[in-house]
Design a protein around this motif. Structure first.
Motif, short mmCIF file in Angstrom:
data_model
loop_
_atom_site.label_atom_id
_atom_site.label_comp_id
_atom_site.label_asym_id
_atom_site.label_seq_id
_atom_site.Cartn_x
_atom_site.Cartn_y
_atom_site.Cartn_z
N ALA A 115 -3.06 -1.18 -15.14
CA ALA A 115 -3.59 -1.58 -13.84
C ALA A 115 -4.72 -0.66 -13.40
CB ALA A 115 -2.48 -1.59 -12.78
N SER A 126 -0.45 -0.91 -8.30
CA SER A 126 -1.02 -2.23 -8.11
C SER A 126 -2.51 -2.20 -8.41
CB SER A 126 -0.78 -2.69 -6.66
OG SER A 126 -1.17 -4.03 -6.47
N ASP A 164 -1.00 -8.34 -10.80
CA ASP A 164 -0.25 -7.09 -10.93
C ASP A 164 0.72 -7.12 -12.09
OD1 ASP A 164 -1.26 -5.46 -8.93
OD2 ASP A 164 0.05 -6.30 -7.39
#
Length: 207
Positions: A105, A43, A136
């Motif tokens: 990410a 994330s 995300d």
């Protein structure tokens, strides 16, 4: 268009964040559980901080949590290695004339450090950061957005990632998905094999 994740796909960096998480929680006498791992894995930092603050009912601000994580990670990305056969595969794809980009990410400054250290800039026409998009890599919508940014349709993309959640998002957006095994998340292998169009243990299988 070949679209690559960075952490755990091109570079062997997932262990950095596992150790950061453990050290952060150790300082507070808090347990590192599977539920916590599932909440923060793959994330963006802002969402990880929100989850961490709520999960442990912390008084620290999200900004303070992120700052501590960054301090714990320090210059780790100056030292992480490429995963096996990555350079050989990228060379093969470049020779074949494939367009290539990165969608990650990863913290942008960490990504730039690793990409520069390994001299990967010439392979990719663009690096897109989920953190800068504020979302995300779980939602099909973000993959459709990335495809638009690259001037292609989702169905024209092959996406490579070690994250089950990201692979689900890309697959739902209409991309072809290649799952990459990473030792830190080996427990998802069965689900990855079922979901992905192809699952590989390393890029040597594609040479």
């Amino acid at each position: 268009m070949l679209l690559f994740d960075l952490d755990g796909t091109l570079i062997d960096s997932n262990g950095v964040w596992l150790e950061v998480d453990r050290a952060f929680l150790r300082r507070r006498g808090l347990p590192y559980t599977q539920a916590y791992r599932d909440g923060v894995a793959h994330s963006i930092l802002s969402n990880c901080a929100v989850f961490t603050k709520a999960h442990f009912q912390m008084e620290e601000s999200c900004e303070a949590i992120i700052a501590e994580w960054m301090e714990l990670a320090k210059d780790a990305y100056d030292h992480v290695p490429l995963k096996p056969h990555v350079r050989e595969y990228l060379d093969r794809c470049r020779e074949a004339g494939h367009r290539m980009a990165v969608f990650t990410a990863c913290v942008p400054e960490h990504c730039r450090s690793a990409v520069s250290r390994h001299g990967l800039e010439p392979y990719f026409e663009r690096i897109i950061y989920a953190q800068e998009l504020g979302e995300d890599k779980r939602s099909p919508a973000i993959f459709r957005r990335v495809a638009r940014m690259l001037g292609v349709k989702p169905g024209e993309c092959v996406f490579f990632d070690d994250s089950l959640a990201a692979c689900k998002g890309a697959k739902a957006a209409g991309m072809t998905v290649v799952g990459i095994r990473d030792g830190c998340f080996a427990g998802t292998e069965a689900d990855m094999r079922e979901l992905c169009d192809r699952y590989i243990r390393d890029f040597g299988e594609l040479l």
